[in-house]
Design an enzyme around this catalytic site. Sequence first.
Site, PDB file in Angstrom:
ATOM      1  N   LYS A  65       0.872  -1.186   0.000  1.00 41.17           N
ATOM      2  CA  LYS A  65       0.000   0.000   0.000  1.00 41.17           C
ATOM      3  C   LYS A  65       0.903   1.227   0.000  1.00 41.17           C
ATOM      4  CE  LYS A  65      -1.635   3.026   2.542  1.00 41.17           C
ATOM      5  NZ  LYS A  65      -1.620   4.221   1.692  1.00 41.17           N
TER       6      LYS A  65
ATOM      7  N   GLY B 243      -4.711   5.720   4.647  1.00 38.51           N
ATOM      8  CA  GLY B 243      -4.399   4.889   5.805  1.00 38.51           C
ATOM      9  C   GLY B 243      -5.643   4.266   6.425  1.00 38.51           C
TER      10      GLY B 243
ATOM     11  N   CYS C  22      14.164  10.949   6.623  1.00 35.46           N
ATOM     12  CA  CYS C  22      13.984  10.564   8.031  1.00 35.46           C
ATOM     13  C   CYS C  22      15.304  10.625   8.792  1.00 35.46           C
ATOM     14  CB  CYS C  22      13.334   9.192   8.139  1.00 35.46           C
ATOM     15  SG  CYS C  22      14.094   7.954   7.117  1.00 35.46           S
TER      16      CYS C  22
ATOM     17  N   GLU D 186      10.253  16.277  15.074  1.00 33.95           N
ATOM     18  CA  GLU D 186      10.671  16.144  13.674  1.00 33.95           C
ATOM     19  C   GLU D 186       9.881  17.148  12.828  1.00 33.95           C
ATOM     20  OE1 GLU D 186       9.439  12.555  11.491  1.00 33.95           O
ATOM     21  OE2 GLU D 186      11.524  12.370  10.842  1.00 33.95           O
TER      22      GLU D 186
ATOM     23  N   GLU E 289      10.006   1.664  10.473  1.00 38.94           N
ATOM     24  CA  GLU E 289      11.033   2.691  10.239  1.00 38.94           C
ATOM     25  C   GLU E 289      10.345   4.026  10.423  1.00 38.94           C
ATOM     26  OE1 GLU E 289      14.126   2.195   9.851  1.00 38.94           O
ATOM     27  OE2 GLU E 289      14.121   0.056   9.414  1.00 38.94           O
TER      28      GLU E 289
ATOM     29  N   GLY F   7      -4.942   3.652  -1.797  1.00 41.42           N
ATOM     30  CA  GLY F   7      -5.905   4.233  -0.873  1.00 41.42           C
ATOM     31  C   GLY F   7      -5.197   4.902   0.277  1.00 41.42           C
TER      32      GLY F   7
HETATM   33  P1  NAD Z   1       2.172   8.762   7.580  1.00 42.15           P
HETATM   34  O1  NAD Z   1       2.830   7.994   8.640  1.00 42.15           O
HETATM   35  O2  NAD Z   1       0.920   9.512   7.877  1.00 42.15           O
HETATM   36  O3  NAD Z   1       1.831   7.810   6.319  1.00 42.15           O
HETATM   37  C1  NAD Z   1       2.722   6.791   5.859  1.00 42.15           C
HETATM   38  C2  NAD Z   1       1.901   5.666   5.257  1.00 42.15           C
HETATM   39  O4  NAD Z   1       1.040   5.111   6.259  1.00 42.15           O
HETATM   40  C3  NAD Z   1       0.979   6.116   4.127  1.00 42.15           C
HETATM   41  O5  NAD Z   1       0.944   5.099   3.146  1.00 42.15           O
HETATM   42  C4  NAD Z   1      -0.369   6.235   4.812  1.00 42.15           C
HETATM   43  O6  NAD Z   1      -1.472   6.083   3.954  1.00 42.15           O
HETATM   44  C5  NAD Z   1      -0.304   5.078   5.792  1.00 42.15           C
HETATM   45  N1  NAD Z   1      -1.213   5.196   6.944  1.00 42.15           N
HETATM   46  C6  NAD Z   1      -1.695   6.331   7.518  1.00 42.15           C
HETATM   47  N2  NAD Z   1      -2.497   6.016   8.551  1.00 42.15           N
HETATM   48  C7  NAD Z   1      -2.524   4.660   8.651  1.00 42.15           C
HETATM   49  C8  NAD Z   1      -3.149   3.732   9.534  1.00 42.15           C
HETATM   50  N3  NAD Z   1      -3.934   4.139  10.537  1.00 42.15           N
HETATM   51  N4  NAD Z   1      -2.939   2.408   9.355  1.00 42.15           N
HETATM   52  C9  NAD Z   1      -2.133   1.979   8.352  1.00 42.15           C
HETATM   53  N5  NAD Z   1      -1.523   2.807   7.479  1.00 42.15           N
HETATM   54  C10 NAD Z   1      -1.691   4.133   7.625  1.00 42.15           C
HETATM   55  O7  NAD Z   1       3.219   9.719   7.009  1.00 42.15           O
HETATM   56  P2  NAD Z   1       2.968  10.908   6.006  1.00 42.15           P
HETATM   57  O8  NAD Z   1       1.650  11.590   6.113  1.00 42.15           O
HETATM   58  O9  NAD Z   1       3.324  10.351   4.697  1.00 42.15           O
HETATM   59  O10 NAD Z   1       3.985  11.911   6.644  1.00 42.15           O
HETATM   60  C11 NAD Z   1       3.697  12.475   7.930  1.00 42.15           C
HETATM   61  C12 NAD Z   1       4.934  12.563   8.750  1.00 42.15           C
HETATM   62  O11 NAD Z   1       5.567  11.294   8.847  1.00 42.15           O
HETATM   63  C13 NAD Z   1       5.991  13.457   8.173  1.00 42.15           C
HETATM   64  O12 NAD Z   1       5.794  14.794   8.442  1.00 42.15           O
HETATM   65  C14 NAD Z   1       7.214  12.912   8.843  1.00 42.15           C
HETATM   66  O13 NAD Z   1       7.359  13.434  10.129  1.00 42.15           O
HETATM   67  C15 NAD Z   1       6.950  11.442   8.946  1.00 42.15           C
HETATM   68  N6  NAD Z   1       7.589  10.658   7.899  1.00 42.15           N
HETATM   69  C16 NAD Z   1       8.664   9.886   8.216  1.00 42.15           C
HETATM   70  C17 NAD Z   1       9.271   9.115   7.238  1.00 42.15           C
HETATM   71  C18 NAD Z   1      10.448   8.255   7.520  1.00 42.15           C
HETATM   72  O14 NAD Z   1      11.060   7.748   6.596  1.00 42.15           O
HETATM   73  N7  NAD Z   1      10.796   8.016   8.748  1.00 42.15           N
HETATM   74  C19 NAD Z   1       8.800   9.150   5.939  1.00 42.15           C
HETATM   75  C20 NAD Z   1       7.683   9.933   5.632  1.00 42.15           C
HETATM   76  C21 NAD Z   1       7.085  10.656   6.633  1.00 42.15           C
END
Ligand code: NAD
Length: 477
Positions: free
Chosen positions: A170, A203, A279, A379, A245, A201
């Site tokens: 996903k 989260g 990250c 962060e 991660e 889709g």
């Molecule tokens: P996020 O954690 O919101 O989303 C990452 C993935 O998780 C997406 O595919 C999303 O659809 C999915 N997701 C969201 N809610 C979920 C749930 N309840 N169950 C399962 N899957 C779910 O991250 P984002 O919106 O892409 O970014 C938000 C913040 O995350 C950024 O501002 C940053 O701080 C952090 N981030 C960290 C990394 C890293 O590599 N460590 C990468 C991207 C973002």
Amino acid sequence: MTKPTAHYIDGVWESALGRPLIEVDNPADGSLVGAVVAGDARDADRAVEAARRAFPGWAATPLAERIALIERMAAGIERERDRLAGLLSAEMGAPIGFARAAQVGVALADLAALAAAARDHEHATAVSNSLVVSEPAGVVVAITPWNFPLHQIVLKVGGALLAGCTVVLKPSEIAPLNAAALARILHDAGAPPGVVNVVFGDGAGVGEPLAAHPGVDLVTFTGSRAVGERIAVVAAANITRVALELGGKSAAIVLDDASVADSVAGVLRSCFANSGQTCAALTRVLVPASMLDEWTRAAVAASADWQPGDPGVEGTAIGPLASQTQLQRVRDHIAAAIDDGAELLAGGLDAPSGLAGGAYVRPTIFGGVTPSMRLFREEVFGPVLAVTAYDSLDEAVALANDSDYGLSGGVWSADARRALDVALRLRTGTVGINGAGLDVGAPFGGYKQSGVGRECGAAGLAEFFETKSVMGAASLA
Ligand code: NAD
């Protein structure tokens, strides 16, 4: 715009007709790049079922054939490097040159390191009186973000396939089109039906039903700490293994014998490249009080080289942030740092000139940042650097370790042995000495709230195995 993209399940591209859609916007100007289906729990079910059906056949496929598929996948990525770079640039804003060299380039390096690890892996060894065997973990759910989307996908999908697992991916709803292109590459490379499935889709609609699914053996996730926690909670209902991660607030320590020019260049590159959306970025820098003025003056001058521009133009240093939502988050962090009394040295809240309308932010440097400020602890995921002075090396190490996170760190010194001594005192999963960056052959992952498990190379491959001890069979090794 191309036609909306629907799920890829059991080797078939489904129809998007009549399905709700998620539009994908170009963060540089808000133009429409494409659209994907907004899936739901029923789509998650069908994808897991397809992966379950495909698992026994793929697990029994000889390793050489699994490696050959990954090599054909890598060849497909190489052939389509320019198209993939264009897609990545359009959907998440990376400058085209960076997208080609770093975003796509690192994905290719990831696959080469994983394939080498699979070749070298000892699948059966004698331990004590037992034959200890690595077996594929089963059906893997991979949930990925938008910042280095292709890198994050291939680490999970490549590792899982090499280990003999089947996958439901996903991808991020912000940058899903590169995942669709990758699925086409895998399909054309001959991935058997159901071995890789891609469900689009958000989260709530698809991610959580996948993480909570009882038919899943392992969930591997990259993204925010908050969503990582939620995934661990819902997966726990089935005692499903999770690999996470998550984020970081990584510190660079400049020692008193370090080159100012080299440490400034290295810290700014780490903090500002990819518009700070990395990250493992070094977003806090700890500088000896005796060097502070010289170091900050040099950093402010060098930040002029990192001005944002059109990501479609070759040579642009950084593009926009990935979305308007991300722009708002980063602006909120800058405003909070100003409220908390940090000293704004470069950048700030004003939009860069000539780029209004896109999700652009100016590379920003704050001085006088203390541990009580939000900028020291939270962060940002944007190009914002926090500078803090220290008096003794013990204080520098304590400041670096004063974080809920533990993903990465950096040490600069003219004396590599001295730098190593400091690196070994940091409670983080990786540390770069004098600017050394991501090493895709070595384990990558976090201590503390930066995650659970490791990715990349042999350690990343190992996440996708179960271990079985066949007692009394050591002599058959
Ligand atoms: P996020 O954690 O919101 O989303 C990452 C993935 O998780 C997406 O595919 C999303 O659809 C999915 N997701 C969201 N809610 C979920 C749930 N309840 N169950 C399962 N899957 C779910 O991250 P984002 O919106 O892409 O970014 C938000 C913040 O995350 C950024 O501002 C940053 O701080 C952090 N981030 C960290 C990394 C890293 O590599 N460590 C990468 C991207 C973002």
